[in-house]
Design a protein around this motif. Structure first.
Motif, PDB file in Angstrom:
ATOM      1  N   UNK A  26       0.788  -1.206  -0.124  1.00 26.42           N
ATOM      2  CA  UNK A  26       0.010   0.093  -0.111  1.00 26.42           C
ATOM      3  C   UNK A  26       0.643   1.333   0.063  1.00 26.42           C
ATOM      4  N   UNK A  27       2.000   1.274   0.929  1.00 26.94           N
ATOM      5  CA  UNK A  27       2.707   2.382   0.826  1.00 26.94           C
ATOM      6  C   UNK A  27       3.593   2.517  -0.666  1.00 26.94           C
ATOM      7  N   UNK A  28       3.985   1.402  -1.016  1.00 27.90           N
ATOM      8  CA  UNK A  28       4.500   1.587  -2.477  1.00 27.90           C
ATOM      9  C   UNK A  28       3.663   2.200  -3.609  1.00 27.90           C
ATOM     10  N   UNK A  29       2.415   1.579  -3.484  1.00 26.62           N
ATOM     11  CA  UNK A  29       1.295   2.023  -4.433  1.00 26.62           C
ATOM     12  C   UNK A  29       1.107   3.577  -4.424  1.00 26.62           C
ATOM     13  N   UNK A  30       1.097   4.122  -2.817  1.00 30.15           N
ATOM     14  CA  UNK A  30       0.914   5.338  -2.701  1.00 30.15           C
ATOM     15  C   UNK A  30       2.036   6.165  -3.217  1.00 30.15           C
ATOM     16  N   UNK A  31       3.270   5.814  -3.042  1.00 30.47           N
ATOM     17  CA  UNK A  31       4.467   6.461  -3.542  1.00 30.47           C
ATOM     18  C   UNK A  31       4.570   6.462  -5.022  1.00 30.47           C
ATOM     19  N   UNK A  32       4.066   5.223  -5.911  1.00 31.32           N
ATOM     20  CA  UNK A  32       3.730   5.544  -7.195  1.00 31.32           C
ATOM     21  C   UNK A  32       3.007   6.213  -7.767  1.00 31.32           C
ATOM     22  N   UNK A  33       1.755   6.270  -7.091  1.00 32.69           N
ATOM     23  CA  UNK A  33       0.835   7.432  -7.297  1.00 32.69           C
ATOM     24  C   UNK A  33       1.317   8.780  -7.573  1.00 32.69           C
ATOM     25  N   UNK A  34       2.025   9.065  -6.520  1.00 29.34           N
ATOM     26  CA  UNK A  34       2.903  10.589  -6.572  1.00 29.34           C
ATOM     27  C   UNK A  34       3.915  10.771  -7.527  1.00 29.34           C
ATOM     28  N   UNK A  35       4.689   9.655  -7.745  1.00 27.97           N
ATOM     29  CA  UNK A  35       5.594   9.733  -8.814  1.00 27.97           C
ATOM     30  C   UNK A  35       4.965   9.870 -10.129  1.00 27.97           C
ATOM     31  N   UNK A  36       3.913   8.900 -10.474  1.00 30.51           N
ATOM     32  CA  UNK A  36       3.511   8.860 -11.930  1.00 30.51           C
ATOM     33  C   UNK A  36       2.573  10.301 -12.302  1.00 30.51           C
ATOM     34  N   UNK A  37       2.132  10.892 -10.982  1.00 28.80           N
ATOM     35  CA  UNK A  37       1.485  12.229 -11.413  1.00 28.80           C
ATOM     36  C   UNK A  37       2.074  13.199 -11.977  1.00 28.80           C
ATOM     37  N   UNK A  38       3.467  13.262 -11.780  1.00 29.95           N
ATOM     38  CA  UNK A  38       4.398  13.867 -12.672  1.00 29.95           C
ATOM     39  C   UNK A  38       4.730  13.513 -14.097  1.00 29.95           C
ATOM     40  N   UNK A  39       4.463  12.255 -14.460  1.00 31.44           N
ATOM     41  CA  UNK A  39       4.949  11.650 -15.731  1.00 31.44           C
ATOM     42  C   UNK A  39       3.978  11.997 -16.549  1.00 31.44           C
ATOM     43  N   UNK A  40       4.080  12.433 -18.145  1.00 32.58           N
ATOM     44  CA  UNK A  40       2.907  12.677 -18.771  1.00 32.58           C
ATOM     45  C   UNK A  40       2.370  11.574 -19.274  1.00 32.58           C
ATOM     46  N   UNK A  41       1.235  11.491 -19.321  1.00 27.19           N
ATOM     47  CA  UNK A  41       0.181  10.544 -19.863  1.00 27.19           C
ATOM     48  C   UNK A  41       0.646   9.472 -21.132  1.00 27.19           C
ATOM     49  N   UNK A  42       1.149  10.292 -21.976  1.00 25.74           N
ATOM     50  CA  UNK A  42       1.414   9.574 -23.243  1.00 25.74           C
ATOM     51  C   UNK A  42       2.826   8.669 -23.131  1.00 25.74           C
ATOM     52  N   UNK A  43       3.492   9.165 -22.162  1.00 21.46           N
ATOM     53  CA  UNK A  43       4.966   8.473 -21.774  1.00 21.46           C
ATOM     54  C   UNK A  43       4.562   7.438 -20.966  1.00 21.46           C
ATOM     55  N   UNK A  44       3.712   7.733 -19.928  1.00 23.34           N
ATOM     56  CA  UNK A  44       3.232   6.569 -19.051  1.00 23.34           C
ATOM     57  C   UNK A  44       2.642   5.293 -19.567  1.00 23.34           C
ATOM     58  N   UNK A  45       1.816   5.755 -20.526  1.00 23.33           N
ATOM     59  CA  UNK A  45       1.096   4.860 -21.296  1.00 23.33           C
ATOM     60  C   UNK A  45       1.976   3.822 -22.298  1.00 23.33           C
ATOM     61  N   UNK A  46       2.970   4.515 -22.732  1.00 24.24           N
ATOM     62  CA  UNK A  46       3.877   3.470 -23.594  1.00 24.24           C
ATOM     63  C   UNK A  46       4.601   2.875 -22.438  1.00 24.24           C
ATOM     64  N   UNK A  47       5.207   3.362 -21.385  1.00 22.11           N
ATOM     65  CA  UNK A  47       5.726   2.502 -20.530  1.00 22.11           C
ATOM     66  C   UNK A  47       5.041   1.392 -20.034  1.00 22.11           C
ATOM     67  N   UNK A  48       3.798   1.438 -19.586  1.00 19.59           N
ATOM     68  CA  UNK A  48       2.885   0.383 -19.064  1.00 19.59           C
ATOM     69  C   UNK A  48       2.597  -0.482 -20.101  1.00 19.59           C
ATOM     70  N   UNK A  49       2.459  -0.123 -21.455  1.00 24.04           N
ATOM     71  CA  UNK A  49       2.434  -1.023 -22.518  1.00 24.04           C
ATOM     72  C   UNK A  49       3.627  -1.991 -22.671  1.00 24.04           C
ATOM     73  N   UNK A  50       4.741  -1.347 -22.560  1.00 27.96           N
ATOM     74  CA  UNK A  50       6.078  -2.034 -22.831  1.00 27.96           C
ATOM     75  C   UNK A  50       6.155  -3.102 -21.570  1.00 27.96           C
ATOM     76  N   UNK A  51       5.778  -2.388 -20.278  1.00 26.40           N
ATOM     77  CA  UNK A  51       6.008  -3.341 -19.040  1.00 26.40           C
ATOM     78  C   UNK A  51       5.269  -4.511 -19.377  1.00 26.40           C
ATOM     79  N   UNK A  52       3.994  -4.460 -19.733  1.00 27.82           N
ATOM     80  CA  UNK A  52       3.076  -5.587 -19.975  1.00 27.82           C
ATOM     81  C   UNK A  52       3.693  -6.571 -20.936  1.00 27.82           C
ATOM     82  N   UNK A  53       4.532  -5.847 -22.293  1.00 24.83           N
ATOM     83  CA  UNK A  53       4.884  -6.797 -23.063  1.00 24.83           C
ATOM     84  C   UNK A  53       6.210  -7.598 -22.598  1.00 24.83           C
ATOM     85  N   UNK A  54       7.019  -6.738 -21.769  1.00 24.28           N
ATOM     86  CA  UNK A  54       8.400  -7.166 -21.354  1.00 24.28           C
ATOM     87  C   UNK A  54       8.488  -7.746 -20.096  1.00 24.28           C
ATOM     88  N   UNK A  55       7.647  -8.392 -19.615  1.00 18.97           N
ATOM     89  CA  UNK A  55       7.799  -9.243 -18.303  1.00 18.97           C
ATOM     90  C   UNK A  55       8.013  -8.237 -17.103  1.00 18.97           C
TER      91      UNK A  55
END
Length: 247
Positions: free
Chosen positions: A165-194
């Motif tokens: 829960x603490x890690x997810x909360x910290x992640x939410x804070x970090x991703x809030x500063x990441x552009x959506x388009x970059x984050x979407x690409x990252x999430x897509x690649x993360x799903x594809x690349x293990x």
């Protein structure tokens, strides 16, 4: 795709948090207490089956003993009546007297046989009682162990969930500063690349696939604009440049 270098570096922070979440999920699934409680429950089920069998044997031998003792009592009563008739002196016919004496002797043998059977049943009944007592103790011990293991498992799960829960909360804070388009690409690649969507370029090596970039690939990365989102030619993950990239 373009993104500010600072935003790309934030992806490494997101990636580190995602890896931690993956590790926590794996730890949650592979807690040794899971295997331990399965083993305890399997043993408990076996001991309970044995206890049911022992109690059934105890009950059966109790009924069998009662029936055998009843048979002995009936023979004993019959013999007592015959002796009473014999002692009464009312039977004077030699043939009837001989027949009565023969029956009394036969009843005595029958009583001895039945009493032997009773003793045998009593021994089996006592053995079943002892087995029932032993297994009852074993079942109670296994049940207590299951409670203890379950408590340890639940405590470990609570600890993992609290950290997650603490890690997810910290992640939410970090991703809030990441552009959506970059984050979407990252999430897509993360799903594809293990589970790894972004990797640092460190000393000319992609930390995602662990392969060193060849000279052509390095030149392309060197020539890319600072805000260009570059990809590893080998694993296609987002390649994040840092001062330690060796460029």
């Amino acid at each position: 795709m373009n993104a500010a270098p600072a935003d790309q570096i934030r992806l490494l922070d997101v990636q580190a948090l995602d890896l931690r979440l993956t590790q926590l999920a794996h730890r949650r699934e592979t807690l040794p207490e899971h295997a331990e409680i399965r083993a305890v429950e399997a043993e408990l089920a076996q001991q309970r089956d044995l206890l049911v069998a022992a109690r059934t044997e105890e009950s059966d031998t109790a009924r069998e003993q009662a029936k055998a003792e009843q048979d002995v009592d009936q023979v004993r009563q019959r013999a007592a009546r015959d002796r009473q008739r014999l002692d009464s002196g009312k039977i004077t016919n030699p043939k009837d007297l001989e027949s009565l004496q023969s029956e009394i002797a036969s009843l005595a043998r029958r009583q001895d046989d039945l009493e032997t059977i009773v003793l045998d049943i009593m021994e089996r009944h006592e053995a079943a009682q002892a087995r029932t007592k032993e297994l009852t103790g074993a079942v109670e011990e296994m049940e207590a162990k299951r409670v203890e293991v379950a408590a340890r498992r639940d405590a470990a799960l609570q600890e993992i969930d609290t950290e997650a829960d603490a890690v997810r909360a910290e992640r939410a804070e970090v991703v809030a500063a990441v552009p959506d388009v970059l984050l979407k690409l990252y999430d897509k690649l993360r799903e594809q690349q293990g589970g790894v969507g972004a990797a640092r370029l460190y000393q000319r090596r992609c930390e995602g696939c662990r392969l060193e970039l060849n000279i052509t690939e390095l030149n392309e990365v060197r020539d890319a604009a600072p805000d260009a989102v570059v990809r590893c030619e080998n694993c296609r993950r987002i390649l994040v440049r840092t001062p330690q990239s060796g460029l």
